[in-house]
Design a protein around this motif. Structure first.
Motif, PDB file in Angstrom:
ATOM      1  N   ILE A  15       0.840  -1.209   0.000  1.00 13.70           N
ATOM      2  CA  ILE A  15       0.000   0.000   0.000  1.00 13.70           C
ATOM      3  C   ILE A  15       0.872   1.254   0.000  1.00 13.70           C
ATOM      4  CG2 ILE A  15      -1.666   1.345   1.363  1.00 13.70           C
ATOM      5  CD1 ILE A  15      -2.828  -1.319   2.335  1.00 13.70           C
ATOM      6  N   LEU A  16       1.890   1.261   0.854  1.00 15.07           N
ATOM      7  CA  LEU A  16       2.788   2.422   0.935  1.00 15.07           C
ATOM      8  C   LEU A  16       3.464   2.695  -0.408  1.00 15.07           C
ATOM      9  CD1 LEU A  16       4.522   1.800   4.390  1.00 15.07           C
ATOM     10  CD2 LEU A  16       2.612   3.338   3.888  1.00 15.07           C
ATOM     11  N   ILE A  17       3.955   1.644  -1.046  1.00 16.16           N
ATOM     12  CA  ILE A  17       4.640   1.800  -2.337  1.00 16.16           C
ATOM     13  C   ILE A  17       3.681   2.359  -3.385  1.00 16.16           C
ATOM     14  CG2 ILE A  17       5.711   0.533  -4.243  1.00 16.16           C
ATOM     15  CD1 ILE A  17       6.820  -1.421  -2.124  1.00 16.16           C
ATOM     16  N   GLU A  18       2.472   1.804  -3.439  1.00 11.33           N
ATOM     17  CA  GLU A  18       1.517   2.233  -4.470  1.00 11.33           C
ATOM     18  C   GLU A  18       1.015   3.644  -4.214  1.00 11.33           C
ATOM     19  OE1 GLU A  18      -0.899   1.941  -7.930  1.00 11.33           O
ATOM     20  OE2 GLU A  18       0.968   1.043  -7.220  1.00 11.33           O
ATOM     21  N   LEU A  19       0.769   3.992  -2.950  1.00 10.49           N
ATOM     22  CA  LEU A  19       0.323   5.358  -2.642  1.00 10.49           C
ATOM     23  C   LEU A  19       1.422   6.371  -2.922  1.00 10.49           C
ATOM     24  CD1 LEU A  19      -1.740   4.877   0.657  1.00 10.49           C
ATOM     25  CD2 LEU A  19      -2.614   5.337  -1.638  1.00 10.49           C
ATOM     26  N   ALA A  20       2.664   5.991  -2.683  1.00 11.62           N
ATOM     27  CA  ALA A  20       3.788   6.887  -2.990  1.00 11.62           C
ATOM     28  C   ALA A  20       3.881   7.116  -4.496  1.00 11.62           C
ATOM     29  CB  ALA A  20       5.091   6.305  -2.448  1.00 11.62           C
ATOM     30  N   ARG A  21       3.710   6.048  -5.263  1.00 10.26           N
ATOM     31  CA  ARG A  21       3.746   6.180  -6.729  1.00 10.26           C
ATOM     32  C   ARG A  21       2.610   7.081  -7.209  1.00 10.26           C
ATOM     33  NH1 ARG A  21       1.406   4.657 -11.192  1.00 10.26           N
ATOM     34  NH2 ARG A  21      -0.238   3.514 -10.073  1.00 10.26           N
ATOM     35  N   ALA A  22       1.397   6.854  -6.665  1.00 10.35           N
ATOM     36  CA  ALA A  22       0.250   7.650  -7.080  1.00 10.35           C
ATOM     37  C   ALA A  22       0.400   9.112  -6.665  1.00 10.35           C
ATOM     38  CB  ALA A  22      -1.034   7.062  -6.477  1.00 10.35           C
ATOM     39  N   PHE A  23       0.956   9.329  -5.450  1.00 11.30           N
ATOM     40  CA  PHE A  23       1.145  10.702  -4.974  1.00 11.30           C
ATOM     41  C   PHE A  23       2.152  11.433  -5.864  1.00 11.30           C
ATOM     42  CE2 PHE A  23       3.061  13.991  -2.300  1.00 11.30           C
ATOM     43  CZ  PHE A  23       1.937  14.573  -1.731  1.00 11.30           C
ATOM     44  N   SER A  24       3.215  10.748  -6.209  1.00 11.68           N
ATOM     45  CA  SER A  24       4.227  11.346  -7.090  1.00 11.68           C
ATOM     46  C   SER A  24       3.632  11.685  -8.447  1.00 11.68           C
ATOM     47  CB  SER A  24       5.405  10.377  -7.258  1.00 11.68           C
ATOM     48  OG  SER A  24       6.376  10.910  -8.126  1.00 11.68           O
ATOM     49  N   LEU A  25       2.811  10.772  -8.979  1.00 10.07           N
ATOM     50  CA  LEU A  25       2.165  11.016 -10.272  1.00 10.07           C
ATOM     51  C   LEU A  25       1.210  12.191 -10.182  1.00 10.07           C
ATOM     52  CD1 LEU A  25       1.746   9.990 -13.184  1.00 10.07           C
ATOM     53  CD2 LEU A  25      -0.073   8.502 -12.313  1.00 10.07           C
ATOM     54  N   TRP A  26       0.480  12.279  -9.083  1.00 10.62           N
ATOM     55  CA  TRP A  26      -0.471  13.378  -8.889  1.00 10.62           C
ATOM     56  C   TRP A  26       0.252  14.727  -8.840  1.00 10.62           C
ATOM     57  CZ3 TRP A  26      -5.309  15.132  -8.812  1.00 10.62           C
ATOM     58  CH2 TRP A  26      -5.604  16.264  -8.067  1.00 10.62           C
ATOM     59  N   VAL A  27       1.335  14.770  -8.089  1.00 13.59           N
ATOM     60  CA  VAL A  27       2.081  16.022  -7.943  1.00 13.59           C
ATOM     61  C   VAL A  27       2.698  16.457  -9.270  1.00 13.59           C
ATOM     62  CG1 VAL A  27       4.110  17.066  -6.854  1.00 13.59           C
ATOM     63  CG2 VAL A  27       2.532  15.685  -5.478  1.00 13.59           C
ATOM     64  N   LYS A  28       3.251  15.508 -10.015  1.00 11.74           N
ATOM     65  CA  LYS A  28       3.982  15.844 -11.233  1.00 11.74           C
ATOM     66  C   LYS A  28       3.084  15.987 -12.455  1.00 11.74           C
ATOM     67  CE  LYS A  28       8.151  13.490  -9.544  1.00 11.74           C
ATOM     68  NZ  LYS A  28       9.034  12.314  -9.688  1.00 11.74           N
ATOM     69  N   ASP A  29       1.967  15.224 -12.485  1.00 14.99           N
ATOM     70  CA  ASP A  29       1.145  15.240 -13.702  1.00 14.99           C
ATOM     71  C   ASP A  29      -0.295  14.828 -13.358  1.00 14.99           C
ATOM     72  OD1 ASP A  29       0.014  15.030 -16.183  1.00 14.99           O
ATOM     73  OD2 ASP A  29       1.590  13.775 -17.041  1.00 14.99           O
ATOM     74  N   HIS A  30      -1.113  15.858 -13.016  1.00 13.83           N
ATOM     75  CA  HIS A  30      -2.508  15.589 -12.664  1.00 13.83           C
ATOM     76  C   HIS A  30      -3.228  14.800 -13.752  1.00 13.83           C
ATOM     77  CE1 HIS A  30      -1.955  18.010  -9.239  1.00 13.83           C
ATOM     78  NE2 HIS A  30      -3.122  18.670  -9.220  1.00 13.83           N
ATOM     79  N   SER A  31      -3.015  15.181 -14.974  1.00  9.28           N
ATOM     80  CA  SER A  31      -3.739  14.572 -16.102  1.00  9.28           C
ATOM     81  C   SER A  31      -3.457  13.076 -16.206  1.00  9.28           C
ATOM     82  CB  SER A  31      -3.360  15.260 -17.419  1.00  9.28           C
ATOM     83  OG  SER A  31      -3.739  16.614 -17.391  1.00  9.28           O
ATOM     84  N   SER A  32      -2.200  12.700 -15.993  1.00 12.11           N
ATOM     85  CA  SER A  32      -1.846  11.278 -16.073  1.00 12.11           C
ATOM     86  C   SER A  32      -2.533  10.483 -14.962  1.00 12.11           C
ATOM     87  CB  SER A  32      -0.330  11.108 -15.973  1.00 12.11           C
ATOM     88  OG  SER A  32       0.314  11.686 -17.086  1.00 12.11           O
ATOM     89  N   TYR A  33      -2.610  11.108 -13.800  1.00 14.03           N
ATOM     90  CA  TYR A  33      -3.293  10.411 -12.706  1.00 14.03           C
ATOM     91  C   TYR A  33      -4.773  10.232 -13.033  1.00 14.03           C
ATOM     92  CZ  TYR A  33      -5.434   9.303  -8.249  1.00 14.03           C
ATOM     93  OH  TYR A  33      -6.177   8.694  -7.274  1.00 14.03           O
ATOM     94  N   TYR A  34      -5.434  11.313 -13.487  1.00 14.50           N
ATOM     95  CA  TYR A  34      -6.850  11.222 -13.860  1.00 14.50           C
ATOM     96  C   TYR A  34      -7.072  10.174 -14.939  1.00 14.50           C
ATOM     97  CZ  TYR A  34      -8.188  15.422 -11.248  1.00 14.50           C
ATOM     98  OH  TYR A  34      -8.457  16.337 -10.257  1.00 14.50           O
ATOM     99  N   GLN A  35      -6.159  10.120 -15.891  1.00 14.11           N
ATOM    100  CA  GLN A  35      -6.275   9.148 -16.982  1.00 14.11           C
ATOM    101  C   GLN A  35      -6.183   7.720 -16.437  1.00 14.11           C
ATOM    102  OE1 GLN A  35      -3.444   9.781 -20.119  1.00 14.11           O
ATOM    103  NE2 GLN A  35      -4.274   8.165 -21.415  1.00 14.11           N
ATOM    104  N   GLU A  36      -5.270   7.498 -15.492  1.00 11.60           N
ATOM    105  CA  GLU A  36      -5.124   6.157 -14.909  1.00 11.60           C
ATOM    106  C   GLU A  36      -6.380   5.765 -14.150  1.00 11.60           C
ATOM    107  OE1 GLU A  36      -2.506   3.935 -11.448  1.00 11.60           O
ATOM    108  OE2 GLU A  36      -1.517   5.471 -12.664  1.00 11.60           O
ATOM    109  N   VAL A  37      -6.903   6.699 -13.361  1.00 15.83           N
ATOM    110  CA  VAL A  37      -8.115   6.417 -12.586  1.00 15.83           C
ATOM    111  C   VAL A  37      -9.288   6.141 -13.522  1.00 15.83           C
ATOM    112  CG1 VAL A  37      -9.831   7.447 -11.047  1.00 15.83           C
ATOM    113  CG2 VAL A  37      -7.402   7.684 -10.530  1.00 15.83           C
ATOM    114  N   SER A  38      -9.391   6.926 -14.580  1.00 17.33           N
ATOM    115  CA  SER A  38     -10.474   6.760 -15.542  1.00 17.33           C
ATOM    116  C   SER A  38     -10.397   5.417 -16.254  1.00 17.33           C
ATOM    117  CB  SER A  38     -10.438   7.891 -16.565  1.00 17.33           C
ATOM    118  OG  SER A  38     -11.449   7.723 -17.546  1.00 17.33           O
TER     119      SER A  38
END
Length: 466
Positions: A15-38
């Motif tokens: 969980i820690l590893i995945e949340l860290a990856r997602a947090f990093s993606l969110w900070v650096k590229d909102h659009s990429s995170y939204y695309q992954e969630v979508s």
């Protein structure tokens, strides 16, 4: 709860590893995170500060201290969090549903990350190697939050409104199940009045179910509803011994024919006639006789009634591990209870066979032959096995097969299928109680027990027998 298994710690690492990856993606590229969630078909989801930490986080923000205000879930982190809930429930032996722990797991994760920020920041900067959990910190947070959650567990008394025919007094069904008359002379709750307005028959009793074990709210309600449904269906089962039409009570979920039907017909719109049908609740007429016999049978030693209500009592005991025999019987009763108020014949056949299959089908070869043999065994009498029973079981199974495979919806029988299934279920209650309603891991031992019933019954062949 003071500790968690190695499996739980491994999941939390993930969980820690995945949340860290997602947090990093969110900070650096909102659009990429939204695309992954979508692309994962997720509704945008996040982990916010627990209520008890909101002020502390706001204070950190105001004073410029480092903190993680919000974390961002992904499909993988959601799966891992659900897995962690299962492990927490098991390790803590908690009387709750794993789903109820989801918010607790999020709170644990949020608090832990904000207590070990340097570790988390390291992971967000690319150090995605398996982190080393600070076990003392993790287990302290876990124990504190689970203990707080557990303090809300309680025993609970439930009252479910029900329509009972032919009964005019309070009736104790088992230690924790009671039929209690509703006093209509007293001020009624608004909810009960609205409940009755939406139904043909007005509720006149409460089925009172007492969940004595301290549980979470959701688990407690689940246990109460299982016991409620089993109680209703056991009563219906005993009632049909008097008559296939005898139904001493109706639940809020039962299908009931409306008292009046009509339709119009004719050669054209200018010449239409009306056809009318009145449906009389003939199931009520046997009910008073049923309750008289019920009360008398309760007093008889080794009566089948108290044996049957052991099912209700066992269903009130939390069990979130492997399946018990009683859980199988509960399913059989659910199918049967639905069948007796089903007035579409081909659906009734399917439900009856499903009820009986719940007792005798164990995912083996020769399913049809096992069904016929075990149903016949359950109906053994002092003279031995009866081929007529096997023939009836075969008729039922063939009819269900014809229906589900689309070859026929118009099956007929030379016997009453409700009477046959109710007798089989009543006999099954006796035999299954001997085997043990509370047993687990029975997928090999129970079928062997059912197959051996004829060997354990000594036929009586005396000429004096009727």
């Amino acid at each position: 709860m003071n500790t968690i298994s190695t499996e739980g710690k491994e999941i939390f690492n993930g969980i820690l590893i995945e949340l860290a990856r997602a947090f990093s993606l969110w900070v650096k590229d909102h659009s990429s995170y939204y695309q992954e969630v979508s692309s994962s078909n997720l509704i945008f989801t996040s982990i916010d500060a627990p209520i008890d930490l909101k002020n502390e986080i706001l204070k950190r923000i105001k004073e410029g201290e480092p903190c993680i205000v919000q974390l961002f879930h992904t499909k993988e982190s959601l799966k891992l969090t659900r897995d962690l809930c299962v492990v927490i429930r098991r390790c803590g032996n908690l009387n709750c549903l794993p789903t109820e722990l989801f918010s607790i797991a999020n709170d644990i994760t949020y608090e832990y990350i904000n207590s070990t920020l340097n570790d988390f920041y390291g992971m967000t900067e690319g150090d995605h190697h398996k982190p080393i959990i600070r076990e003392a910190c993790f287990e302290s947070i876990l124990s504190s939050r689970v203990t707080r959650f557990k303090k809300n567990f309680s025993a609970t008394l439930y009252q479910f409104p029900v329509v009972v025919f032919g009964l005019d007094k309070e009736t104790r069904l088992s230690d924790n199940a009671l039929l209690k008359p509703i006093d209509h002379n007293e001020l009624q709750q608004k909810e009960l009045l609205l409940f009755n307005e939406a139904r043909i028959y007005k509720s006149n009793f409460y089925l009172e179910i007492n969940v004595k074990t301290k549980c979470s709210k959701d688990l407690s309600l689940q246990l109460a509803e299982k016991a409620k449904n089993a109680t209703f269906n056991i009563l219906k089962l005993f009632a049909t011994r008097l008559s296939p039409d005898a139904i001493p009570l109706l639940t809020s979920d039962d299908r009931v024919k409306n008292p009046f039907h009509f339709y119009r017909y004719g050669p054209n719109n200018n010449s239409l006639s009306s056809a009318t049908t009145r449906n009389f609740p003939n199931f009520q007429f046997q009910s008073k006789t049923f309750w008289n016999e019920f009360h008398q049978s309760q007093l008889v030693e080794n009566s089948l009634i108290p044996i049957a209500f052991k099912i209700v009592e066992l269903l009130l005991i939390p069990n979130l591990s492997s399946e018990r025999v009683v859980d199988r019987f509960e399913r059989a009763l659910l199918w049967y209870g639905d069948a007796v108020t089903e007035y579409i014949s081909f659906q009734q056949i399917q439900k009856i066979v499903s009820s009986l299959e719940s007792l005798v089908n164990f995912h083996e070869d020769k399913v049809t032959e096992n069904f016929k043999t075990r149903i016949t065994n359950l109906n053994i009498c002092y003279k031995g096995l009866d081929e007529k029973i096997k023939n009836k079981a075969n008729q039922l199974y063939v009819a269900r097969s014809n229906i589900v495979h689309g070859s026929s919806h118009y099956e007929t029988f030379d016997f009453c299928i409700i009477d046959f299934s109710s007798e089989t279920l009543l006999r099954a209650i006796y035999y299954f109680s001997i085997f043990g309603f509370d047993k687990k891991g029975f997928n090999k031992s129970l079928p062997k027990f059912l197959d051996a019933i004829p060997d354990n019954i000594e036929p009586r062949t005396s000429n004096n027998n009727p």
